[in-house]
Every structure is written in C-alpha cells, then in structure tokens.
Design a protein around this motif. Structure first.
Motif, mmCIF file in Angstrom:
data_model
loop_
_atom_site.group_PDB
_atom_site.id
_atom_site.type_symbol
_atom_site.label_atom_id
_atom_site.label_comp_id
_atom_site.label_asym_id
_atom_site.label_seq_id
_atom_site.Cartn_x
_atom_site.Cartn_y
_atom_site.Cartn_z
ATOM 1 N N GLU A 8 0.816 -1.217 0.000
ATOM 2 C CA GLU A 8 0.000 0.000 0.000
ATOM 3 C C GLU A 8 0.856 1.276 0.000
ATOM 4 O O GLU A 8 0.399 2.329 -0.424
ATOM 5 C CB GLU A 8 -0.974 -0.024 1.199
ATOM 6 N N THR A 9 2.119 1.187 0.445
ATOM 7 C CA THR A 9 2.965 2.392 0.478
ATOM 8 C C THR A 9 3.331 2.866 -0.936
ATOM 9 O O THR A 9 3.782 3.997 -1.105
ATOM 10 C CB THR A 9 4.278 2.148 1.258
ATOM 11 N N HIS A 10 3.169 1.973 -1.923
ATOM 12 C CA HIS A 10 3.501 2.331 -3.307
ATOM 13 C C HIS A 10 2.282 2.794 -4.099
ATOM 14 O O HIS A 10 2.421 3.200 -5.257
ATOM 15 C CB HIS A 10 4.118 1.123 -4.028
ATOM 16 N N ASP A 11 1.100 2.713 -3.487
ATOM 17 C CA ASP A 11 -0.148 3.030 -4.182
ATOM 18 C C ASP A 11 -0.094 4.459 -4.736
ATOM 19 O O ASP A 11 0.082 5.426 -3.983
ATOM 20 C CB ASP A 11 -1.309 2.886 -3.174
ATOM 21 N N ALA A 12 -0.277 4.584 -6.046
ATOM 22 C CA ALA A 12 -0.180 5.900 -6.686
ATOM 23 C C ALA A 12 -1.282 6.845 -6.208
ATOM 24 O O ALA A 12 -1.156 8.063 -6.340
ATOM 25 C CB ALA A 12 -0.236 5.749 -8.203
ATOM 26 N N GLN A 13 -2.369 6.281 -5.668
ATOM 27 C CA GLN A 13 -3.485 7.117 -5.208
ATOM 28 C C GLN A 13 -3.248 7.682 -3.816
ATOM 29 O O GLN A 13 -3.960 8.574 -3.360
ATOM 30 C CB GLN A 13 -4.802 6.316 -5.191
ATOM 31 N N ILE A 29 4.709 11.013 -1.581
ATOM 32 C CA ILE A 29 4.664 10.086 -0.433
ATOM 33 C C ILE A 29 5.086 8.660 -0.810
ATOM 34 O O ILE A 29 5.422 7.849 0.052
ATOM 35 C CB ILE A 29 3.261 10.093 0.227
ATOM 36 N N GLN A 30 5.121 8.361 -2.106
ATOM 37 C CA GLN A 30 5.550 7.019 -2.527
ATOM 38 C C GLN A 30 7.067 6.836 -2.429
ATOM 39 O O GLN A 30 7.570 5.726 -2.574
ATOM 40 C CB GLN A 30 5.086 6.742 -3.972
ATOM 41 N N GLN A 96 6.416 1.450 6.226
ATOM 42 C CA GLN A 96 4.963 1.395 6.419
ATOM 43 C C GLN A 96 4.507 2.393 7.496
ATOM 44 O O GLN A 96 3.494 3.069 7.339
ATOM 45 C CB GLN A 96 4.532 -0.037 6.764
ATOM 46 N N HIS A 97 5.283 2.471 8.567
ATOM 47 C CA HIS A 97 4.993 3.452 9.620
ATOM 48 C C HIS A 97 4.983 4.879 9.056
ATOM 49 O O HIS A 97 4.034 5.632 9.258
ATOM 50 C CB HIS A 97 6.085 3.411 10.703
ATOM 51 N N ILE A 98 6.078 5.238 8.377
ATOM 52 C CA ILE A 98 6.211 6.628 7.904
ATOM 53 C C ILE A 98 5.109 6.955 6.900
ATOM 54 O O ILE A 98 4.534 8.041 6.919
ATOM 55 C CB ILE A 98 7.596 6.857 7.254
ATOM 56 N N ALA A 275 11.459 1.398 -1.521
ATOM 57 C CA ALA A 275 10.789 2.404 -2.355
ATOM 58 C C ALA A 275 10.927 2.066 -3.838
ATOM 59 O O ALA A 275 10.063 2.404 -4.653
ATOM 60 C CB ALA A 275 11.387 3.784 -2.086
ATOM 61 N N LEU A 276 12.021 1.385 -4.198
ATOM 62 C CA LEU A 276 12.322 1.145 -5.610
ATOM 63 C C LEU A 276 11.606 -0.085 -6.175
ATOM 64 O O LEU A 276 11.670 -0.334 -7.386
ATOM 65 C CB LEU A 276 13.838 1.005 -5.797
ATOM 66 N N ALA A 277 10.896 -0.832 -5.328
ATOM 67 C CA ALA A 277 10.279 -2.085 -5.790
ATOM 68 C C ALA A 277 9.418 -1.925 -7.055
ATOM 69 O O ALA A 277 9.527 -2.746 -7.979
ATOM 70 C CB ALA A 277 9.468 -2.716 -4.655
ATOM 71 N N PRO A 278 8.576 -0.871 -7.163
ATOM 72 C CA PRO A 278 7.719 -0.793 -8.368
ATOM 73 C C PRO A 278 8.490 -0.471 -9.645
ATOM 74 O O PRO A 278 7.941 -0.599 -10.742
ATOM 75 C CB PRO A 278 6.767 0.366 -8.058
ATOM 76 N N TYR A 279 9.723 -0.016 -9.504
ATOM 77 C CA TYR A 279 10.495 0.429 -10.673
ATOM 78 C C TYR A 279 11.532 -0.606 -11.070
ATOM 79 O O TYR A 279 12.451 -0.322 -11.818
ATOM 80 C CB TYR A 279 11.143 1.795 -10.373
ATOM 81 N N ARG A 280 11.378 -1.820 -10.536
ATOM 82 C CA ARG A 280 12.246 -2.927 -10.918
ATOM 83 C C ARG A 280 11.853 -3.400 -12.319
ATOM 84 O O ARG A 280 10.663 -3.521 -12.634
ATOM 85 C CB ARG A 280 12.081 -4.081 -9.925
ATOM 86 N N ILE A 281 12.851 -3.657 -13.144
ATOM 87 C CA ILE A 281 12.611 -4.190 -14.487
ATOM 88 C C ILE A 281 13.593 -5.329 -14.733
ATOM 89 O O ILE A 281 14.548 -5.512 -13.965
ATOM 90 C CB ILE A 281 12.785 -3.115 -15.591
ATOM 91 N N ALA A 282 13.356 -6.064 -15.790
ATOM 92 C CA ALA A 282 14.280 -7.149 -16.139
ATOM 93 C C ALA A 282 15.625 -6.562 -16.546
ATOM 94 O O ALA A 282 15.697 -5.476 -17.130
ATOM 95 C CB ALA A 282 13.702 -7.976 -17.279
ATOM 96 N N GLN A 283 16.683 -7.263 -16.199
ATOM 97 C CA GLN A 283 17.993 -6.910 -16.724
ATOM 98 C C GLN A 283 17.946 -7.152 -18.238
ATOM 99 O O GLN A 283 17.501 -8.210 -18.684
ATOM 100 C CB GLN A 283 19.058 -7.791 -16.054
#
Ligand code: CA
Length: 434
Positions: A8-13, A29-30, A96-98, A275-283
């Motif tokens: 939920e911390t990555h949710d764009a909304q 905030i993401q 998650q806290h922050i 924080a970088l999890a959603p921006y992971r891509i294949a090598q």
C-alpha cells in the motif's frame, strides 16, 4: 514477500497531508527517502523527505511513535548505519509506519512541529562510509573510453565475465553541495619528456549511481546472489570526479589512484530498496554471443527483476550562465538499464571471495552512458577525449571542466500506473586549484 513486491505504500493514489508532496518531482509520499539533516542552528538527525519538507524521524522516535524498539533506537542516531544494518523486514516496517504517519490526517497535529522546510536545512552524508568501491558496469562507457585507446577492440577480454572494480577512498566522499577543489598532481602530456606537478587540466565528472549496503556479511562468508537483496539498502546519485591527465599517467599497472580519490559527491537522500520495488525491471538480455554469467552471478529472479527503470540526467551551470541568469544546460540523459551487471551481481561479486561488506559501505556502479552522445556520462566521452569541445547553448564549449563550473546530476524512477519518484540532486562547483 519478494524483494520486488509492492504494497500500500507504493499506491499511486495515496496522498499526504503535506500539501507540497502531491505531484512533487522527487519526493511524493511514494518515495520516503532516508537521510541525515540539520535544521537551522541544530544538530544532525535522521529524516525523510516529503514534498518540500523534511520530517524529523529522530524526534518521532524520541516520542515513541514507532512500535518497534529496534527501529526507535536506530532512528535516534546521527547516521543511517544502524538502521541500514537492520533486517529488511524491519526496514519495510519503518516505511509502512512513515507512510501511514504522512498520509493519515490524524497524525497531522502531532507531526507538524517535526516538519522543516528543506530549503532551510543542511544535508549531510547519510552514513559513515567504512569503504567505497567503484565498479565499471556501464557497458557503453567502457566501450567509449576503450575505443579512444583501442579503436578495434574497446572492451578488454575480462569485461563480460567479471564485474570490474577497484577500491576507492571513503574519507573524501562528500554530500551534494560541498565544492570541489581542483586537484594538483603528476601529469605528463604526450609531447612532454618528463612529468610535472601542477593543477589538473583535464578535470571531469562521472555520472554514476551509488549503491548503499545494508546488512553486512561476516569475513570469509560470501553473499549468494539469491540473498543479495538482503544486503542492498538503496540508491543515490554519485559523481566520481576524475582528473583524466593524472589518470593517464598513473593508472598502469595498479589502476586509478590520485586521479579519483580527491573528492566524490553523493546525493544526500537514500532512495530505499523498498521504495524502488515498483520500478524494478528485467535486466536487458545480453547480446547474442556474450558469455552467460558464471553460476555464482546468475539468478533467475535477479535477471527478471534486477534492473531499474531510472532515467539519469547531467546538467552544467558555468560561471557565464550563472552571471547571465541562464538555467543549467542539459548535457546528457539516459537510462540506468545501460548497466551490464545488476546491483545484486556487484554486491555478490564483491563478497564472493569472503570480503566483508559493512552497513553503510558505498559501491559506485561506474559511469552510466548510453550508446549515443545524447547519453554520454562524462566530458571525456562528450568531447571525444578533449579533441571535440562540446558546444553549450550559450555559445561556450567544454572539453573538460573549468573553475566555477557546477555539475548537477538528477534522476527519476518511473513505471506505468505508478507515481514518479526522484533522487533530488547531486551538485557541486569546481574551485580553482590552491
Ligand atoms: Ca568511476
């Protein structure tokens, strides 16, 4: 959860009650990057950037806002080392806290006294850096530089088998904003018989990413590629200032030394692995004919998720531009996917002989260049070794950096249906030699 999972911390909304966070170029905030800052006339403490503000996490911990005693203790420090050393589950809990504190309006009244305008704060190095190692994983940079010396065979035979690196100098790493004194040293121009000791005439920048180490490994205990994510704290921008004339004279046979260790600059915010999890891509797949990495560097998950959708940019502000009120000129722009080895591969390789990494260690990726000039990550490349001065929009040109030049690195991570997050800036100005 996997290291590339989102929550939920990555949710764009998700939005913050800190108004400037909405749509902020770097710090919505993401993101929630971690750093060490001093408010005016006060000592250093740990904070997170939110919009144009910084939330004082040390003060939040002192008020027992965090349920975990381990987190509370690690936040009441002057550096991120203890926090980085925590297991990744704890660091995820912190995020998650922050995220909840800054999104849920019920916390607004309690937290507002702990918010400071970024513009009024001083940023420090985020960690006490035990060791700094610089790699050379930017494939096109290695090819461009190699081509200047070996036009037909730019890459040395080891390049595609082993992540190339060397031990740098931690004591001279500085946060963004600290000016860089032009170094003096031994240089020998091709038309000179003997070297001279004098100020560098071929001072350059290098566009890199900095990799912060989290949990360390014990001496003698390698890190497996499948476990490398546990040892990765996050990324920053890194400018590996380089005196090309010193480098050419000194580098054989043991590699870079005084050409590199006079100053390295980092952006002060650690954009965390979480924080970088959603921006992971294949090598990106290796070109046909390239060797498959040896088994200790090969992991299916790392190949599928080990890259980053990050765009890197370099800007230059000369004295003349500053005096005319011009904006900094864009020199180059390119993706971080031009790395031939992943972050997990360089961590694994570094520890593969049992070398112990420590929380707060810094690894540089090496200069990240794109295949064409629009994405060259150093002046050495943009000016083709100084033979073709690079033109600037105001009529000036540069082969190498002049006194008064300010180099500004920026980066942003973006993904479909995700908020775009940024790294802030890594900037510094060249001062004349002593
Ligand atoms: Ca470098």
């Amino acid at each position: 959860m996997n290291w590339w999972s989102t929550d939920e911390t990555h949710d764009a909304q998700r939005t913050s009650w800190v108004k400037s966070a909405q749509g902020h170029r770097d710090f919505p905030i993401q993101n929630l990057p971690l750093g060490v800052f001093s408010p005016q006339q006060q000592g250093p403490r740990i904070g997170t950037a939110i919009g144009d503000a910084i939330l004082d996490l040390t003060a939040c911990a002192a008020e027992a806002l965090f349920s975990s005693p381990a987190l509370s203790s690690c936040l009441q420090r002057h550096s991120l080392n203890a926090l980085m050393a925590l297991p990744s589950a704890q660091r995820q809990l912190l995020r998650q806290h922050i995220s909840r504190f800054l999104s849920d309006p019920q916390y607004r009244d309690d937290l507002t006294p702990h918010l400071y305008p970024q513009a009024e704060c001083t940023m420090h190095l985020p960690a006490q850096i035990g060791d700094f190692t610089d790699f050379y994983v930017g494939l096109h940079h290695a090819e461009n530089i190699g081509r200047q010396f070996r036009p037909d065979n730019p890459l040395l035979p080891n390049y595609k088998h082993i992540p190339i690196g060397y031990h740098g100098r931690a004591s001279s790493v500085r946060a963004s904003g600290v000016n860089v004194r032009r170094p003096s040293g031994q240089r020998k121009a091709p038309d000179q018989d003997l070297p001279r000791f004098e100020p560098s005439q071929r001072l350059d920048y290098e566009l890199e990413m900095g990799v912060w180490i989290s949990e360390g490994n014990a001496l003698g205990q390698p890190i497996s590629i499948a476990d490398a994510a546990q040892h990765f704290a996050g990324l920053c921008l890194l400018n590996d200032w380089s005196a090309r004339d010193f480098q050419a004279w000194e580098y054989q046979p043991l590699g870079p030394f005084l050409a590199k260790n006079f100053h390295s600059s980092v952006s002060p915010w650690v954009v965390t692995a979480e924080a970088l999890a959603p921006y992971r891509i294949a090598q990106p797949p290796r070109p046909a004919g390239d060797p498959v990495p040896l088994p200790y560097l090969m992991d299916v998950d790392d190949q599928a998720h080990g890259g980053f959708a990050i765009q890197l940019s370099v800007y230059l502000l000369t004295d003349q531009m500053r005096q005319s009120g011009d904006a900094p000129a864009l020199l180059s722009q390119g993706p971080a996917s031009n790395m031939y080895w992943t972050v997990h591969q360089i961590i694994t390789h570094h520890a593969s002989n049992g070398c112990n990494l420590m929380a707060g260690d810094l690894l540089g990726t090496g200069t990240i260049s794109a295949p064409d000039i629009s994405g060259f990550g150093s002046l050495m490349e943009l000016s083709n070794g100084g033979t073709s001065p690079y033109p600037l929009p105001n009529g000036e040109s540069r082969s190498f950096l002049q006194d008064g030049d300010e180099v500004i690195l920026r980066a942003q991570a973006a993904a479909p249906d995700r908020a775009t997050i940024g790294f802030g800036e890594c900037r510094a100005t060249i001062l004349s030699a002593l």
